[in-house]
Design a protein around this motif. Structure first.
Motif, PDB file in Angstrom:
ATOM      1  N   GLU A   1     147.678 139.058  58.831  1.00 45.02           N
ATOM      2  CA  GLU A   1     146.810 137.910  58.573  1.00 45.02           C
ATOM      3  C   GLU A   1     146.487 137.135  59.845  1.00 45.02           C
ATOM      4  O   GLU A   1     145.392 136.604  59.996  1.00 45.02           O
ATOM      5  CB  GLU A   1     147.438 136.983  57.530  1.00 45.02           C
ATOM      6  CG  GLU A   1     146.459 135.952  57.033  1.00 45.02           C
ATOM      7  CD  GLU A   1     146.907 135.260  55.774  1.00 45.02           C
ATOM      8  OE1 GLU A   1     146.616 134.064  55.646  1.00 45.02           O
ATOM      9  OE2 GLU A   1     147.532 135.905  54.916  1.00 45.02           O
ATOM     10  N   ASP A   2     147.426 137.086  60.784  1.00 43.97           N
ATOM     11  CA  ASP A   2     147.169 136.329  62.017  1.00 43.97           C
ATOM     12  C   ASP A   2     146.133 137.002  62.925  1.00 43.97           C
ATOM     13  O   ASP A   2     145.677 136.419  63.895  1.00 43.97           O
ATOM     14  CB  ASP A   2     148.459 136.068  62.774  1.00 43.97           C
ATOM     15  CG  ASP A   2     149.158 137.337  63.257  1.00 43.97           C
ATOM     16  OD1 ASP A   2     148.786 138.446  62.823  1.00 43.97           O
ATOM     17  OD2 ASP A   2     150.082 137.211  64.075  1.00 43.97           O
ATOM     18  N   ARG A   3     145.720 138.232  62.592  1.00 44.64           N
ATOM     19  CA  ARG A   3     144.683 138.924  63.356  1.00 44.64           C
ATOM     20  C   ARG A   3     143.308 138.828  62.703  1.00 44.64           C
ATOM     21  O   ARG A   3     142.332 139.350  63.215  1.00 44.64           O
ATOM     22  CB  ARG A   3     145.051 140.406  63.518  1.00 44.64           C
ATOM     23  CG  ARG A   3     146.352 140.625  64.251  1.00 44.64           C
ATOM     24  CD  ARG A   3     146.307 141.463  65.504  1.00 44.64           C
ATOM     25  NE  ARG A   3     145.091 142.054  65.915  1.00 44.64           N
ATOM     26  CZ  ARG A   3     144.794 143.356  65.827  1.00 44.64           C
ATOM     27  NH1 ARG A   3     145.651 144.198  65.302  1.00 44.64           N
ATOM     28  NH2 ARG A   3     143.656 143.813  66.289  1.00 44.64           N
ATOM     29  N   ILE A   4     143.226 138.138  61.552  1.00 43.57           N
ATOM     30  CA  ILE A   4     141.960 137.992  60.840  1.00 43.57           C
ATOM     31  C   ILE A   4     141.262 136.732  61.324  1.00 43.57           C
ATOM     32  O   ILE A   4     141.856 135.666  61.409  1.00 43.57           O
ATOM     33  CB  ILE A   4     142.187 137.920  59.313  1.00 43.57           C
ATOM     34  CG1 ILE A   4     142.875 139.199  58.824  1.00 43.57           C
ATOM     35  CG2 ILE A   4     140.861 137.701  58.587  1.00 43.57           C
ATOM     36  CD1 ILE A   4     143.303 139.159  57.376  1.00 43.57           C
ATOM     37  N   ASP A   5     139.992 136.857  61.661  1.00 42.12           N
ATOM     38  CA  ASP A   5     139.203 135.716  62.135  1.00 42.12           C
ATOM     39  C   ASP A   5     138.576 135.001  60.946  1.00 42.12           C
ATOM     40  O   ASP A   5     137.642 135.488  60.328  1.00 42.12           O
ATOM     41  CB  ASP A   5     138.113 136.201  63.091  1.00 42.12           C
ATOM     42  CG  ASP A   5     137.242 135.073  63.617  1.00 42.12           C
ATOM     43  OD1 ASP A   5     137.593 133.892  63.404  1.00 42.12           O
ATOM     44  OD2 ASP A   5     136.211 135.372  64.233  1.00 42.12           O
ATOM     45  N   PHE A   6     139.107 133.824  60.620  1.00 43.48           N
ATOM     46  CA  PHE A   6     138.600 133.030  59.501  1.00 43.48           C
ATOM     47  C   PHE A   6     137.642 131.942  59.983  1.00 43.48           C
ATOM     48  O   PHE A   6     137.229 131.095  59.199  1.00 43.48           O
ATOM     49  CB  PHE A   6     139.762 132.361  58.753  1.00 43.48           C
ATOM     50  CG  PHE A   6     140.665 133.334  58.040  1.00 43.48           C
ATOM     51  CD1 PHE A   6     140.279 133.897  56.834  1.00 43.48           C
ATOM     52  CD2 PHE A   6     141.902 133.670  58.572  1.00 43.48           C
ATOM     53  CE1 PHE A   6     141.108 134.787  56.169  1.00 43.48           C
ATOM     54  CE2 PHE A   6     142.738 134.551  57.908  1.00 43.48           C
ATOM     55  CZ  PHE A   6     142.344 135.115  56.705  1.00 43.48           C
ATOM     56  N   SER A   7     137.257 131.955  61.249  1.00 41.91           N
ATOM     57  CA  SER A   7     136.477 130.861  61.819  1.00 41.91           C
ATOM     58  C   SER A   7     135.104 130.684  61.161  1.00 41.91           C
ATOM     59  O   SER A   7     134.559 129.584  61.161  1.00 41.91           O
ATOM     60  CB  SER A   7     136.311 131.052  63.326  1.00 41.91           C
ATOM     61  OG  SER A   7     135.566 132.233  63.582  1.00 41.91           O
ATOM     62  N   GLY A   8     134.554 131.729  60.594  1.00 47.78           N
ATOM     63  CA  GLY A   8     133.241 131.618  59.983  1.00 47.78           C
ATOM     64  C   GLY A   8     133.266 131.156  58.538  1.00 47.78           C
ATOM     65  O   GLY A   8     132.226 130.982  57.918  1.00 47.78           O
TER      66      GLY A   8
END
Length: 87
Positions: free
Chosen positions: A16-23
């Motif tokens: 999960e820490d490698r998933i980009d949730f910024s969008g």
């Protein structure tokens, strides 16, 4: 062509820490506490034969009675969300 499970395996293995949730917009817990499923009003239905991934069907069935109606509600929500794209 590979099946859905083979295509999803690398994604599901991603930490999960490698998933980009910024969008994604911020969704507070309060939203989920008050969110509810609104089923579409009764309309005429057309019987079809539809193939869906086995895990998708099992998930909807696990939610209890009315799984086909919930699947229809999801499809309707997608259609309505994208209806403006066609105009």
């Amino acid at each position: 062509m590979t099946n859905a499970k083979e295509r999803l395996a690398p994604i599901e293995a991603l930490p999960e820490d490698r998933i980009d949730f910024s969008g994604l917009p911020d969704m507070e817990a309060a939203f989920f506490q008050t969110a509810r499923l609104i089923m579409p009003s009764a309309t005429s239905k057309q019987a079809i034969s539809l193939r869906v991934d086995e895990d998708v069907l099992h998930w909807f069935k696990a939610q209890g009675k009315g799984h086909l109606s919930r699947m229809n509600a999801v499809l309707r929500a997608y259609m309505l969300a994208h209806a403006k794209e066609r105009t």
